[in-house]
Motif scaffolding. Structure first.
Motif, PDB file in Angstrom:
ATOM      1  N   ILE A 180      -6.945   2.832   3.005  1.00  0.00           N
ATOM      2  CA  ILE A 180      -7.239   3.578   1.776  1.00  0.00           C
ATOM      3  C   ILE A 180      -5.940   4.157   1.225  1.00  0.00           C
ATOM      4  O   ILE A 180      -5.654   5.351   1.368  1.00  0.00           O
ATOM      5  CB  ILE A 180      -8.267   4.696   2.032  1.00  0.00           C
ATOM      6  CG1 ILE A 180      -9.488   4.148   2.754  1.00  0.00           C
ATOM      7  CG2 ILE A 180      -8.682   5.350   0.714  1.00  0.00           C
ATOM      8  CD1 ILE A 180     -10.542   5.181   3.073  1.00  0.00           C
ATOM      9  N   ARG A 207      -5.322   2.095  -4.059  1.00  0.00           N
ATOM     10  CA  ARG A 207      -6.439   1.399  -3.407  1.00  0.00           C
ATOM     11  C   ARG A 207      -7.106   0.365  -4.303  1.00  0.00           C
ATOM     12  O   ARG A 207      -7.632  -0.656  -3.827  1.00  0.00           O
ATOM     13  CB  ARG A 207      -7.469   2.446  -2.956  1.00  0.00           C
ATOM     14  CG  ARG A 207      -8.697   1.871  -2.287  1.00  0.00           C
ATOM     15  CD  ARG A 207      -9.709   2.956  -2.014  1.00  0.00           C
ATOM     16  NE  ARG A 207     -10.929   2.433  -1.453  1.00  0.00           N
ATOM     17  CZ  ARG A 207     -12.041   3.133  -1.284  1.00  0.00           C
ATOM     18  NH1 ARG A 207     -12.067   4.404  -1.646  1.00  0.00           N
ATOM     19  NH2 ARG A 207     -13.115   2.584  -0.774  1.00  0.00           N
ATOM     20  N   SER A 263      -9.404  -3.789  -3.926  1.00  0.00           N
ATOM     21  CA  SER A 263     -10.853  -3.740  -3.999  1.00  0.00           C
ATOM     22  C   SER A 263     -11.399  -4.814  -4.930  1.00  0.00           C
ATOM     23  O   SER A 263     -10.933  -4.982  -6.059  1.00  0.00           O
ATOM     24  CB  SER A 263     -11.313  -2.362  -4.487  1.00  0.00           C
ATOM     25  OG  SER A 263     -12.711  -2.345  -4.684  1.00  0.00           O
ATOM     26  N   PRO A 287       0.834  -1.207   0.000  1.00  0.00           N
ATOM     27  CA  PRO A 287       0.000   0.000   0.000  1.00  0.00           C
ATOM     28  C   PRO A 287       0.865   1.253   0.000  1.00  0.00           C
ATOM     29  O   PRO A 287       1.823   1.351   0.766  1.00  0.00           O
ATOM     30  CB  PRO A 287      -0.796  -0.128   1.305  1.00  0.00           C
ATOM     31  CG  PRO A 287       0.089  -0.944   2.201  1.00  0.00           C
ATOM     32  CD  PRO A 287       0.848  -1.882   1.305  1.00  0.00           C
TER      33      PRO A 287
END
Length: 223
Positions: free
Chosen positions: A209, A213, A217, A166
């Protein structure tokens, strides 16, 4: 941003400011109550690490049909690191449960506790070397250089996305820099507790987030 995320950032800011201001008003209270071992700030740090751990294992469960083995493995490793950090933070429950350290940790741990980050090896404190100098360099690279490389070099983007790393947004970078500034105003020798607390929560919220991102998802996949 989601309202819960905004609330979390507000709490991190308020706790950090409370530590900075409180340390000047009553240093004994700050060091002996607010930022002490097994105190308010430490347990908030543990909570953040456990939240990050749960998030990673939840992602594995929902993304398993869509993502490759490397992506899932790296997410698993991150989840384990979160859990390890939580365990180390409270010395694996030793102080809470009143468990006596073994002779090894009594001899080689700077606090006589059952954890690795306070070990002394060859006269060098692991905490200072790995969780101080090396971690500081890695944080600087992660927040300031890696996002730039991700945006500019396609191969770097492919590697980062395939490894489920991330990446911070500009907001996360700014939040961390603000945290560093606040901790510099803390009196006494317990600045690291606030920096650790805030850094953990900023990283956890960023993991929720991140800039990239879409790779986390399910909405980005065809079913």
């Amino acid at each position: 941003m989601f309202s819960l995320e905004r609330l979390a950032y507000v709490i991190v800011l308020l706790v950090s400011l409370a530590g900075a201001i409180g340390s000047h008003i009553d240093l004994t209270w700050y060091e002996g109550t607010f930022a002490r071992e097994d105190g308010f700030v430490e347990w908030l740090t543990v909570l953040g690490l456990l939240v990050g751990c749960v998030l990673c294992f939840y992602r594995i469960s929902i993304l398993r049909p869509f993502r490759g083995k490397l992506f899932l493995f790296c997410t698993f490793v991150l989840g384990c690191l979160f859990f390890f950090g939580a365990g180390e933070e409270i010395s694996w429950g030793q102080r809470v449960l009143g468990i006596q350290s073994s002779d090894f940790f009594l001899t080689h741990n700077s606090q006589g506790e059952t954890n690795l980050h306070n070990l002394i090896v060859g006269g060098t404190k692991i905490n200072k070397l790995i969780f101080g100098t090396i971690l500081g360099i890695l944080i600087g690279f992660y927040f300031l250089i890696l996002p730039f490389l991700y945006r500019k070099i396609d191969k770097v983007k492919i590697i980062i996305d395939s490894m489920a790393i991330p990446l911070p947004k500009y907001f996360h970078i700014g939040a961390y820099l603000l945290l560093v500034i606040i901790t510099e105003f803390i009196a006494g020798g317990k600045k690291g507790e606030i920096l650790e607390f805030g850094g953990v929560w900023i990283f956890v919220l960023m993991t929720f987030i991140p800039f990239n991102r879409e790779i986390f998802s399910r909405k980005t996949f065809d079913r």
